[in-house]
Motif scaffolding. Sequence first.
Motif: not given
Lengths: 309, 309
Positions: A94-110
Amino acid sequence: MAELDLIRAIEGALRPAGGRVVRPPGDDAAVVRARPFAVTSIDTVVDGVHFELATHSAADVGWKALATALSDLAAMGAEPGEAYVALVLPRDFGDGLELVEGMEALARPAGVTIAGGDVVTGPALSVTVAVTGWADAEEQLVGRDGARPGDLVGVTGELGGSEAGRLLLARGDARLDDARVRRHLRPEPRLRAGRALAAAGASAMIDLSDGLATDARHLAERSGARLRVRLADVPVAAGVDAVSDDPAAFAAAGGDDYELLVTVPPRAREAAQRAAPLTWLGTVEAGAGLVVEGPEGQPVRGLRGYEHP
Amino acid sequence: MAELDLIRAIEGALRPAGGRVVRPPGDDAAVVRARPFAVTSIDTVVDGVHFELATHSAADVGWKALATALSDLAAMGAEPGEAYVALVLPRDFGDGLELVEGMEALARPAGVTIAGGDVVTGPALSVTVAVTGWADAEEQLVGRDGARPGDLVGVTGELGGSEAGRLLLARGDARLDDARVRRHLRPEPRLRAGRALAAAGASAMIDLSDGLATDARHLAERSGARLRVRLADVPVAAGVDAVSDDPAAFAAAGGDDYELLVTVPPRAREAAQRAAPLTWLGTVEAGAGLVVEGPEGQPVRGLRGYEHP
């Protein structure tokens, strides 16, 4: 999706660059306003080695890959800054977008900005994250090498939960709302605790990725000292007793909890306790290696943490 | 070899940390004295996609992985600083030391310190390199987005050599002392030229990794302008004519040369020529995209560079 299109789609999923980022993704390199000391770590996770796509969603993988890298910054007491992400995606992934969104879900609050990346094709999913944190003075940072005889040994949080969750997932016996499973899929790097413990005067820190039994040895070796840890005082996560007959040993050997193991000079004990909830479980003494003491003070042998191949 | 032993062996192969590195590899993260602006890029190369282990030694792979990343710093005009390296090694690959030594052979003369890394097991060799360069002021750096109508388009070096070398290697018809083969196996990032061109007033730069025909489009798109390039003025590497009936088109499409494509305002033309040997091959005009002109001024269609999958 061609590489360029995917990179653009991923850029679209990310926040606009924060105040520190002068040039966002899309140029040859990202440009970031620096502070006096840059603290950088790089970590790779590979499907079948560090996680199983059979039990992890793409978003879990993204979260975990970033968490693993950020945990190293936590263990230095650095303030997290930017992440740079390289994805190797199998053609059928697939396109990797879901993976990057999972990463962003941690990145943002941190408070972390994903400031650059690369996306290529390969035979197995792997995610490499390089993270940079910042400090204004060298003394704000804590290495693995500062433990001295007489220091106290403490640990944040509770241990064994991630390994218990991994077992439950492997058995197909897992509920996603189980705290043990969540700990395995979405570990929380102890960034705030790490900075607070550094400011409180911690002499050495390491994050528990490979398990207490392994990581305590690393800290002892780098410090040129011996760590003595009381097995009875290891804080065991809830529900570990349901998967192991020896919960304390299980908790001491299990990896991927991403809690912080810290050594503290006696004079800084109270400041450290105010900085982060800690369990005191041992002492530093002259010598080498790790001694784990059983309930009657006898050494417990053969405890080993993860050794990721 | 266990991961920890390998990491130690690799540390042993590297130089002692330079003046900027405060905490060398072996801690949770590397600590580096920063300058005001950090310039960071991350790149991954995978066996079978970006190189072939059938034709590249492990040392070639290490060199190329670092060269690819450093070339992005060259295109920004940044001074190279540190590299962080993540290796995914197949079980039958060996210990990774030769690969790291190949990387170090490029790092050392470039003034780059390999300051941290990770080594894991996986199904195919892949190498991810995150590089950080430094600048004292934002104006010292050049992006892809600054080309303006009226600017001149120049390129360093000669093109097509790497693609010619790749073809020769694929045919099993290669000598390692052939300049085309060497260009493919051991590309040289144009770090000095990039800094000098930035100081001379270049308005935009990009490194030619995917080939002039592709990368010139990227620069045009980011700048919101059109690049017009004369095919007859593309500098063709020696020996390209031996592998192609249309050497200029071959040189314009071939990737992995890692020369710099640069746009320069007319007033900075002489300064740019003093900064680095350049071939002038086009102009920037209002519009979008890339127009390649044939010998009679007619547009040449269908030229495409690499699109790594």
